[in-house]
Design a protein around this motif. Structure first.
Motif, mmCIF file in Angstrom:
data_model
loop_
_atom_site.group_PDB
_atom_site.id
_atom_site.type_symbol
_atom_site.label_atom_id
_atom_site.label_comp_id
_atom_site.label_asym_id
_atom_site.label_seq_id
_atom_site.Cartn_x
_atom_site.Cartn_y
_atom_site.Cartn_z
ATOM 1 N N ASP A 19 0.850 -1.189 0.000
ATOM 2 C CA ASP A 19 0.000 0.000 0.000
ATOM 3 C C ASP A 19 0.884 1.237 0.000
ATOM 4 O O ASP A 19 1.923 1.282 0.665
ATOM 5 N N TRP A 23 -1.977 5.809 2.472
ATOM 6 C CA TRP A 23 -3.210 5.116 2.085
ATOM 7 C C TRP A 23 -3.523 4.044 3.125
ATOM 8 O O TRP A 23 -2.708 3.162 3.388
ATOM 9 N N THR A 24 -4.735 4.107 3.704
ATOM 10 C CA THR A 24 -5.152 3.177 4.741
ATOM 11 C C THR A 24 -6.487 2.552 4.346
ATOM 12 O O THR A 24 -7.425 3.272 3.981
ATOM 13 N N LYS A 25 -6.589 1.232 4.438
ATOM 14 C CA LYS A 25 -7.851 0.542 4.156
ATOM 15 C C LYS A 25 -8.845 0.871 5.261
ATOM 16 O O LYS A 25 -8.521 0.743 6.443
ATOM 17 N N SER A 52 -6.467 -0.917 -8.445
ATOM 18 C CA SER A 52 -7.002 -1.205 -7.111
ATOM 19 C C SER A 52 -8.216 -2.103 -7.247
ATOM 20 O O SER A 52 -9.024 -1.938 -8.173
ATOM 21 N N TRP A 57 -10.403 3.319 0.652
ATOM 22 C CA TRP A 57 -9.131 3.800 1.188
ATOM 23 C C TRP A 57 -9.341 5.191 1.782
ATOM 24 O O TRP A 57 -10.115 5.986 1.240
ATOM 25 N N THR A 59 -6.963 8.457 2.388
ATOM 26 C CA THR A 59 -5.644 8.867 1.938
ATOM 27 C C THR A 59 -5.344 10.319 2.268
ATOM 28 O O THR A 59 -6.256 11.142 2.348
ATOM 29 N N THR A 101 -11.521 10.069 1.314
ATOM 30 C CA THR A 101 -11.678 8.677 0.932
ATOM 31 C C THR A 101 -11.761 8.500 -0.576
ATOM 32 O O THR A 101 -12.240 9.378 -1.296
#
Length: 117
Positions: A19, A23-25, A52, A57, A59, A101
């Motif tokens: 990733d 960027w975080t799920k 993707s 995500w 970000t 997001t």
């Protein structure tokens, strides 16, 4: 002069699979693939292809990015702002300082160009 024009090849067999920084799920289990296919002569700009899978995500952008969406559907929503729906063929820019997001509702493939400095 031929070194002054670069034509993107097909993405290679070995993308970056981690990733991206910032960027975080936050929903689902999306994954990304990034191919950096070109770096400018002075090293200040990178460009390539990004994919993707479906998911969301969050970000935080440090850099300017121009995007041409090749496939998929994305809804980008700045924190506290209005949603922007994007479809194949759309070109758009994300400015440094963006926080929000990316909801990937159909698998995405995009070309990107990022100004690093």
């Amino acid at each position: 002069m031929s070194d002054m024009v670069f034509r993107f090849p097909a993405p290679g067999p070995t993308p970056l699979l981690t990733d991206l920084e910032g960027w975080t799920k936050v929903a689902g289990d999306p994954s990304m693939k990034t191919w950096v296919q070109h770096t400018s002569l002075d090293g200040s700009v990178i460009s390539g292809t990004w994919e993707s899978t479906v998911g969301t995500w969050h970000t935080d952008y440090k850099f300017y990015e121009f995007v041409h969406l090749i496939a998929g559907r994305i809804t980008i929503t700045p924190d506290g702002g209005a949603a922007v729906d994007l479809v194949p063929g759309d070109g758009f820019v994300v400015e440094p300082g963006f926080s929000g997001t990316w909801v990937v509702s159909e698998p995405v493939k995009k070309h990107f160009c990022i100004k690093l400095r």
